[in-house]
Design an enzyme around this catalytic site. Structure first.
Site, PDB file in Angstrom:
ATOM      1  N   THR A 193      -6.911  40.404  -2.874  1.00 60.06           N
ATOM      2  CA  THR A 193      -6.853  39.010  -2.433  1.00 60.06           C
ATOM      3  C   THR A 193      -5.749  38.778  -1.407  1.00 60.06           C
ATOM      4  O   THR A 193      -5.850  37.843  -0.609  1.00 60.06           O
ATOM      5  CB  THR A 193      -6.674  38.065  -3.630  1.00 60.06           C
ATOM      6  N   LEU A 239      -6.198  33.894  -0.629  1.00 56.69           N
ATOM      7  CA  LEU A 239      -7.174  33.079  -1.354  1.00 56.69           C
ATOM      8  C   LEU A 239      -7.785  33.959  -2.441  1.00 56.69           C
ATOM      9  O   LEU A 239      -8.622  34.808  -2.175  1.00 56.69           O
ATOM     10  CB  LEU A 239      -8.235  32.552  -0.398  1.00 56.69           C
ATOM     11  N   HIS A 240      -7.378  33.727  -3.679  1.00 56.23           N
ATOM     12  CA  HIS A 240      -7.654  34.670  -4.757  1.00 56.23           C
ATOM     13  C   HIS A 240      -9.054  34.513  -5.358  1.00 56.23           C
ATOM     14  O   HIS A 240      -9.931  35.356  -5.178  1.00 56.23           O
ATOM     15  CB  HIS A 240      -6.595  34.519  -5.854  1.00 56.23           C
ATOM     16  N   ASP A 241      -9.268  33.443  -6.120  1.00 55.64           N
ATOM     17  CA  ASP A 241     -10.436  33.337  -6.999  1.00 55.64           C
ATOM     18  C   ASP A 241     -11.786  33.327  -6.296  1.00 55.64           C
ATOM     19  O   ASP A 241     -12.768  33.843  -6.856  1.00 55.64           O
ATOM     20  CB  ASP A 241     -10.309  32.090  -7.872  1.00 55.64           C
ATOM     21  N   ASN A 243     -12.929  35.192  -4.243  1.00 57.05           N
ATOM     22  CA  ASN A 243     -13.422  36.554  -4.054  1.00 57.05           C
ATOM     23  C   ASN A 243     -14.357  36.990  -5.175  1.00 57.05           C
ATOM     24  O   ASN A 243     -15.237  37.828  -4.962  1.00 57.05           O
ATOM     25  CB  ASN A 243     -12.246  37.527  -3.943  1.00 57.05           C
TER      26      ASN A 243
END
Length: 310
Positions: A193, A239-241, A243
């Site tokens: 991420t 931008l983590h989630d 993905n």
């Protein structure tokens, strides 16, 4: 087209909110429900924020359930410094009128998986408390879980401690239960991420979407992650989630390999750390597909194009 049935377990949170929008905009996914857990902000806010995003995207037929208000053993730790006091700082959305479902999220998980006529994928975006408690109460439901695709952990460095990533640090004992479950897992860690950055150009492409969804997404992303930009010297916030959802839609954007993953639950210095055996040093059988690289440009094209449809 055939749809993939999924349940999204989340703790909105700005990046969870963007992940929900991406899922709402993706007809390939059949969202059976959204379960919320305490994490980025307390449970009272995560369930509220999930319903706000449903109403923003006009997806009020998707049921939202509140789950566990704290980790299994530890005290609750939140991340308001990243997401703001509301969890969705940067924009103001009206309080939702759609109801919160009366059932507990764990009960919904158990009942839905127990009665499933085809395997269901779990997309987990926060601490794994709800999933772990469901597996402890009803271990037989594992047979109806196609896979768990999760954002969490780190191959190298953490973000809440030097060793641990927030989602798994927030409830390491739950994460340990999940990784020992034998369920197929795909892990998208910080190492992935942190390759997916909301640069000013990418943010402007989202802001150019002439819709309430595009405006809200851009406002949220403008606020979110400034601490990470300052800390890591990045040109944009990771931008983590989202993905997790992008992987479900276009797995070819990502590359990884099977590895054994263990979660530290005892050491005060490294609790919540994911010990990922990338080079098979232990000889233990892999229990997860660990993603290592992402096509960031392809991800943002997917995200921006899908947001335009809401």
């Amino acid at each position: 087209m055939p749809q993939t049935p999924i349940i999204i377990d989340c703790d909105p949170g700005v990046d969870d909110a963007i992940a929900l929008l991406l899922a709402f905009a993706s007809p390939e996914l059949q969202i059976l429900g959204i379960t919320t857990v305490a994490g980025n902000v307390p449970l009272a806010l995560t369930q509220l924020n999930a319903r706000k995003m449903c109403e923003l995207a006009k997806q009020t037929d998707i049921p939202v359930f509140a789950g566990c208000p704290r980790p299994i053993l530890q005290a609750l730790q939140t991340a308001e410094e990243i997401h703001g006091k509301t969890g969705l700082d940067g924009t103001t959305l009206p309080d939702p009128t759609m109801p919160l479902q009366p059932d507990h999220a764990v009960s919904f998980l158990i009942q839905t998986l127990d009665q499933a006529t085809e395997p269901i994928t779990l997309a987990t975006l926060g601490p794994l408390t709800n999933v772990a408690i469901a597996l402890i109460q009803a271990p037989h439901i594992a047979r109806n879980i196609q896979s768990i695709v999760m954002m969490g952990g780190a191959i190298t460095l953490g973000n809440i401690t030097p060793a641990a990533e927030f989602n798994l640090y927030a409830d390491p004992h739950a994460a340990d239960v999940v990784f020992r479950s034998g369920i197929p897992i795909t892990l998208l860690s910080l190492d992935v991420t942190h390759q997916v950055l909301t640069t000013p150009e990418r943010l402007e492409n989202i802001r150019a979407i002439a819709s309430p969804v595009g405006q809200a997404a851009a406002d949220l992303l403008s606020f979110y992650g400034q601490l990470d930009c300052d800390r890591y010297g990045m040109p944009g916030a990771p931008l983590h989630d989202p993905n997790v959802i992008a992987y479900l839609l276009q797995p070819k954007l990502y590359r990884g390999k099977p590895c054994h993953v263990a979660v530290e639950t005892a050491s005060p210095h490294s609790i919540g750390q994911t010990i990922i055996d990338v080079w098979d040093a232990t000889g233990k059988s892999p229990n997860a597909t660990v993603i290592q690289t992402a096509d960031a440009e392809g991800f943002y094209q997917l995200l921006t194009n899908r947001l335009r449809t809401l």
